[in-house]
Design a protein around this motif. Structure first.
Motif, PDB file in Angstrom:
ATOM      1  N   HIS A 105       0.813  -1.216   0.000  1.00 30.78           N
ATOM      2  CA  HIS A 105       0.000   0.000   0.000  1.00 30.78           C
ATOM      3  C   HIS A 105       0.848   1.270   0.000  1.00 30.78           C
ATOM      4  N   ASN A 106       2.048   1.196  -0.561  1.00 30.78           N
ATOM      5  CA  ASN A 106       2.842   2.401  -0.764  1.00 30.78           C
ATOM      6  C   ASN A 106       2.380   3.118  -2.032  1.00 30.78           C
ATOM      7  N   HIS A 130      -3.425   2.748  -4.875  1.00 29.64           N
ATOM      8  CA  HIS A 130      -2.524   1.893  -4.107  1.00 29.64           C
ATOM      9  C   HIS A 130      -2.559   2.164  -2.607  1.00 29.64           C
ATOM     10  N   ARG A 131      -2.718   3.405  -2.240  1.00 24.55           N
ATOM     11  CA  ARG A 131      -2.782   3.725  -0.816  1.00 24.55           C
ATOM     12  C   ARG A 131      -4.186   3.454  -0.283  1.00 24.55           C
ATOM     13  N   THR A 132      -4.276   3.208   1.001  1.00 25.57           N
ATOM     14  CA  THR A 132      -5.583   3.011   1.622  1.00 25.57           C
ATOM     15  C   THR A 132      -6.040   4.326   2.240  1.00 25.57           C
ATOM     16  N   MET A 133      -7.308   4.643   2.051  1.00 16.92           N
ATOM     17  CA  MET A 133      -7.848   5.859   2.641  1.00 16.92           C
ATOM     18  C   MET A 133      -9.347   5.708   2.842  1.00 16.92           C
ATOM     19  N   ARG A 134      -9.867   6.434   3.797  1.00 16.96           N
ATOM     20  CA  ARG A 134     -11.296   6.418   4.082  1.00 16.96           C
ATOM     21  C   ARG A 134     -11.998   7.414   3.169  1.00 16.96           C
ATOM     22  N   ALA A 162       4.708  11.112  -2.191  1.00 15.57           N
ATOM     23  CA  ALA A 162       3.680  11.742  -1.359  1.00 15.57           C
ATOM     24  C   ALA A 162       3.955  11.428   0.106  1.00 15.57           C
ATOM     25  N   ASP A 163       4.615  12.351   0.801  1.00 14.39           N
ATOM     26  CA  ASP A 163       4.770  12.190   2.240  1.00 14.39           C
ATOM     27  C   ASP A 163       3.387  12.008   2.864  1.00 14.39           C
ATOM     28  N   GLN A 181      10.918  10.502  -6.803  1.00 13.71           N
ATOM     29  CA  GLN A 181      11.351   9.212  -6.296  1.00 13.71           C
ATOM     30  C   GLN A 181      11.406   8.227  -7.458  1.00 13.71           C
ATOM     31  N   TYR A 182      12.291   7.275  -7.329  1.00  7.28           N
ATOM     32  CA  TYR A 182      12.435   6.208  -8.311  1.00  7.28           C
ATOM     33  C   TYR A 182      11.890   4.931  -7.688  1.00  7.28           C
ATOM     34  N   PHE A 183      10.872   4.385  -8.324  1.00  2.00           N
ATOM     35  CA  PHE A 183      10.224   3.172  -7.843  1.00  2.00           C
ATOM     36  C   PHE A 183      10.729   2.002  -8.679  1.00  2.00           C
ATOM     37  N   ILE A 184      11.483   1.119  -8.047  1.00  3.62           N
ATOM     38  CA  ILE A 184      12.024  -0.059  -8.725  1.00  3.62           C
ATOM     39  C   ILE A 184      11.001  -1.177  -8.570  1.00  3.62           C
TER      40      ILE A 184
END
Length: 223
Positions: free
Chosen positions: A25-26, A86-90, A122-123, A155-158
């Motif tokens: 969930h990043n 991908h992130r979880t949110m209400r 996204a911090d 950011q670089y996402f591998i």
């Protein structure tokens, strides 16, 4: 030049990043997150009571299929949609639920075929702006301004096994919490201050998520 230096902040020394490791969930899903900015990686490495390490890698990008979300052909809404998928949110209310459905319909991208992805990080503090946008509380322009003010950096996402195989560990650097946690905390405080500042003002000329949904309904076509 196809070879670049990447940094990963952690409380561990990671000589061999694990493919299919990490949290699902990043921002862009399960993978390994790095940056080209060593000072930012040092902030990621520490917590209030813990020192950390910056792991340094070299990677040859040649032959890799890379999605650069900062390319002009993509908008901040493409990035936001990937983030929200991908992130979880209400979901706070029907506007947010419909807003998320709208973004998925018009801005969804299949990222599974890419070896690596370049885009904003996204911090957690700045994720509040994503929630505010799909709740119709801030406009697209205000969302973009928030990301700019946050100086989030790329950011670089591998992601793929092929990309993981190209990561070469070079060294680690010890990072003291006493030096970098105050900077990390300052960034968080700034995010909260920016949120209060931006959400207090109404962007009367701006485009909100409800405007986009109404335009679709009135035109009867996809945007």
């Amino acid at each position: 030049m196809s070879k670049i230096r990447l940094y990963h902040g952690s409380q561990m020394i990671i000589e061999k990043p694990e493919y299919n490791g990490g949290k699902i969930h990043n921002d862009y899903g399960q993978g390994f997150y790095c940056t080209k900015h060593i000072e930012l990686a040092k902030e990621w490495a520490v917590d209030e009571d813990f020192d950390g390490y910056v792991n340094t890698y070299e990677i040859d990008l040649s032959g890799l299929k890379i999605l650069n979300l900062n390319d002009d052909k993509y908008s901040i809404l493409h990035w936001l949609t990937i983030l929200l998928e991908h992130r979880t949110m209400r979901m706070n209310g029907p506007v947010a639920e419909d807003g998320l459905d709208f973004l998925k319909k018009h801005y969804h991208m299949d990222i599974s075929g890419y070896d690596a992805i370049i885009g904003y990080r996204a911090d957690d503090s700045y994720f509040s702006f994503a929630r505010a946008f799909i709740a119709n509380s801030i406009s697209i322009a205000q969302l973009e301004r928030a990301m700019y003010l946050g100086e989030l950096g790329e950011q670089y996402f591998i992601q793929s096994e092929k990309a993981f195989s190209k990561l070469i560990f070079k060294e680690y650097i010890e990072v003291a919490s006493s030096d970098y946690y105050p900077l990390k905390k300052s960034r968080d405080n700034k995010a909260r201050s920016d949120f209060n500042y931006i959400t207090k003002s109404l962007d009367k000329e701006g485009t909100f998520i409800l405007d986009l949904m109404r335009e679709e309904r009135e035109n009867g076509t996809s945007l």
